[in-house]
Design an enzyme around this catalytic site. Sequence first.
Site, PDB file in Angstrom:
ATOM      1  N   TYR A 152       0.268 -18.832  -3.579  1.00  0.00           N
ATOM      2  CA  TYR A 152      -0.627 -17.677  -3.409  1.00  0.00           C
ATOM      3  C   TYR A 152      -2.088 -18.144  -3.401  1.00  0.00           C
ATOM      4  CZ  TYR A 152      -3.616 -13.885  -5.006  1.00  0.00           C
ATOM      5  OH  TYR A 152      -4.661 -13.013  -5.148  1.00  0.00           O
ATOM      6  N   PHE A 161      -8.437  -7.217   2.744  1.00  0.00           N
ATOM      7  CA  PHE A 161      -7.620  -7.307   1.523  1.00  0.00           C
ATOM      8  C   PHE A 161      -6.167  -7.663   1.825  1.00  0.00           C
ATOM      9  CE2 PHE A 161     -10.987  -4.313   0.441  1.00  0.00           C
ATOM     10  CZ  PHE A 161     -11.379  -4.750  -0.805  1.00  0.00           C
ATOM     11  N   GLY A 173       0.830  -1.207   0.000  1.00  0.00           N
ATOM     12  CA  GLY A 173       0.000   0.000   0.000  1.00  0.00           C
ATOM     13  C   GLY A 173       0.859   1.249   0.000  1.00  0.00           C
TER      14      GLY A 173
HETATM   15  N1  UFG Z   1       1.016 -10.726 -19.550  1.00  0.00           N
HETATM   16  C1  UFG Z   1       1.841 -10.378 -20.611  1.00  0.00           C
HETATM   17  N2  UFG Z   1       2.748  -9.389 -20.411  1.00  0.00           N
HETATM   18  C2  UFG Z   1       2.884  -8.713 -19.213  1.00  0.00           C
HETATM   19  C3  UFG Z   1       2.021  -9.084 -18.148  1.00  0.00           C
HETATM   20  C4  UFG Z   1       1.107 -10.104 -18.352  1.00  0.00           C
HETATM   21  O1  UFG Z   1       1.749 -10.940 -21.689  1.00  0.00           O
HETATM   22  O2  UFG Z   1       3.747  -7.831 -19.111  1.00  0.00           O
HETATM   23  C5  UFG Z   1      -0.004 -11.777 -19.743  1.00  0.00           C
HETATM   24  C6  UFG Z   1       0.140 -12.950 -18.801  1.00  0.00           C
HETATM   25  O3  UFG Z   1       1.002 -13.922 -19.317  1.00  0.00           O
HETATM   26  C7  UFG Z   1      -1.302 -13.414 -18.671  1.00  0.00           C
HETATM   27  C8  UFG Z   1      -2.140 -12.132 -18.847  1.00  0.00           C
HETATM   28  O4  UFG Z   1      -1.262 -11.206 -19.462  1.00  0.00           O
HETATM   29  O5  UFG Z   1      -1.598 -14.260 -19.718  1.00  0.00           O
HETATM   30  C9  UFG Z   1      -2.613 -11.559 -17.522  1.00  0.00           C
HETATM   31  O6  UFG Z   1      -1.504 -11.467 -16.631  1.00  0.00           O
HETATM   32  P1  UFG Z   1      -1.579 -10.660 -15.241  1.00  0.00           P
HETATM   33  O7  UFG Z   1      -0.242 -10.790 -14.607  1.00  0.00           O
HETATM   34  O8  UFG Z   1      -2.105  -9.285 -15.491  1.00  0.00           O
HETATM   35  O9  UFG Z   1      -2.687 -11.432 -14.432  1.00  0.00           O
HETATM   36  P2  UFG Z   1      -2.773 -12.969 -14.029  1.00  0.00           P
HETATM   37  O10 UFG Z   1      -3.911 -13.527 -14.838  1.00  0.00           O
HETATM   38  O11 UFG Z   1      -1.498 -13.694 -14.133  1.00  0.00           O
HETATM   39  O12 UFG Z   1      -3.024 -12.848 -12.485  1.00  0.00           O
HETATM   40  C10 UFG Z   1      -4.246 -12.420 -11.966  1.00  0.00           C
HETATM   41  C11 UFG Z   1      -4.029 -11.766 -10.612  1.00  0.00           C
HETATM   42  C12 UFG Z   1      -3.524 -12.768  -9.612  1.00  0.00           C
HETATM   43  C13 UFG Z   1      -4.421 -13.953  -9.597  1.00  0.00           C
HETATM   44  C14 UFG Z   1      -4.551 -14.510 -10.987  1.00  0.00           C
HETATM   45  C15 UFG Z   1      -5.492 -15.659 -11.032  1.00  0.00           C
HETATM   46  O13 UFG Z   1      -3.103 -10.726 -10.739  1.00  0.00           O
HETATM   47  O14 UFG Z   1      -3.514 -12.157  -8.337  1.00  0.00           O
HETATM   48  O15 UFG Z   1      -5.057 -13.508 -11.848  1.00  0.00           O
HETATM   49  O16 UFG Z   1      -5.287 -16.378 -12.200  1.00  0.00           O
HETATM   50  F1  UFG Z   1      -3.903 -14.925  -8.813  1.00  0.00           F
END
Ligand code: UFG
Length: 327
Positions: free
Chosen positions: A145, A77, A35
Amino acid sequence: MILITGGAGYIGSHCAINFLNAGYELVIFDNLVNGRIETVNSLKKIGNVKFIQGDLKNAEEINNVFKENKIDAVIHFAGYLEVEESVKNPAKYYQNNIIGTLNLLDGMIKNNVKHIVFSSTCAVYGEAKYTPIDENHPKNPVNPYGKTKLIIEKILEDYDNAYGIKSICLRYFNAAGADSLSRIGECHEPEIHLIPNIIKSIFKKERTFKIFGTDYDTPDGTCIRDYINVEDLAQAHHLAYLFLKENNKSDCFNLGTEKGSSVKEVFNTAENVTGEKINYEITQRRAGDPAILYADTTKAKKLLNWKCEKSLEESIKSAYNWEKSQF
Ligand code: UFG
């Protein structure tokens, strides 16, 4: 008064604005690891916020919050949230997320606070066996997580049976966007999430946005996720709190848009919405990314009377406006 743990973080602070707009007094308890004090200062300009810097791992600190304030309900949260880090350092996640929550619940029991809304995640489901994912989907989290979140959900079930603590677990898909008035927004260090990484590449020309893998079994080869606007999520917490007050009954709900968007679609939408040309490169897959995740939110619509109001375009636009306001 409502206690928001982690209220200085991304989703917690947007939730705080929603409650402040409805006239509630808030206590925000946050250790400021994820935060930000700037966020707390923005919230204080909006309404009645008492900020306590403290750590849930310290049982006495959180118990004192309950002793010294008249808390009606808790919106929880506070917790670490990086999937990759949780794989490398599970102890950090189990100690912080689980012990922190146990201390919080102890404080609730001792001070007779009976209602809690818990920030859970779609990561409790693990690999999708089918889509859209509803609340009955098997729960097999694939990283520490997600496991901490599922364990907490189970603890909450037992604490309901034994101590009468009623909880609503909200399993979000991908939170996106920022406050529509750009007072607060998403800010992680380092940034791991898709939309802020795309937006940051607009403002920092030395950055190149990376697409993690184009060889998934999806129409355009990139991963599909469900990007739910953070103000819509905030509203769901408010409705969950009202549900607890009215029904005094524990439950869990998925929150998403029910629509999957691929990484390429999000990227193209970002270029369209912002009118910017964004540098990108294609890299290897990121470890542990499932191909497709999106939500079935029939239950939240029916029982919480919630609906997702904002589009992906609106989420990206608000994220862009927020990032712009930071320069
Ligand atoms: N991605 C990219 N480039 C980046 C960042 C992400 O291509 O720079 C892709 C990732 O591979 C993924 C998608 O974008 O396919 C989403 O990625 P995020 O990191 O934004 O989100 P996640 O789906 O990995 O994670 C989110 C939450 C987590 C939670 C998860 C559950 O951030 O807290 O969903 O699946 F656990």
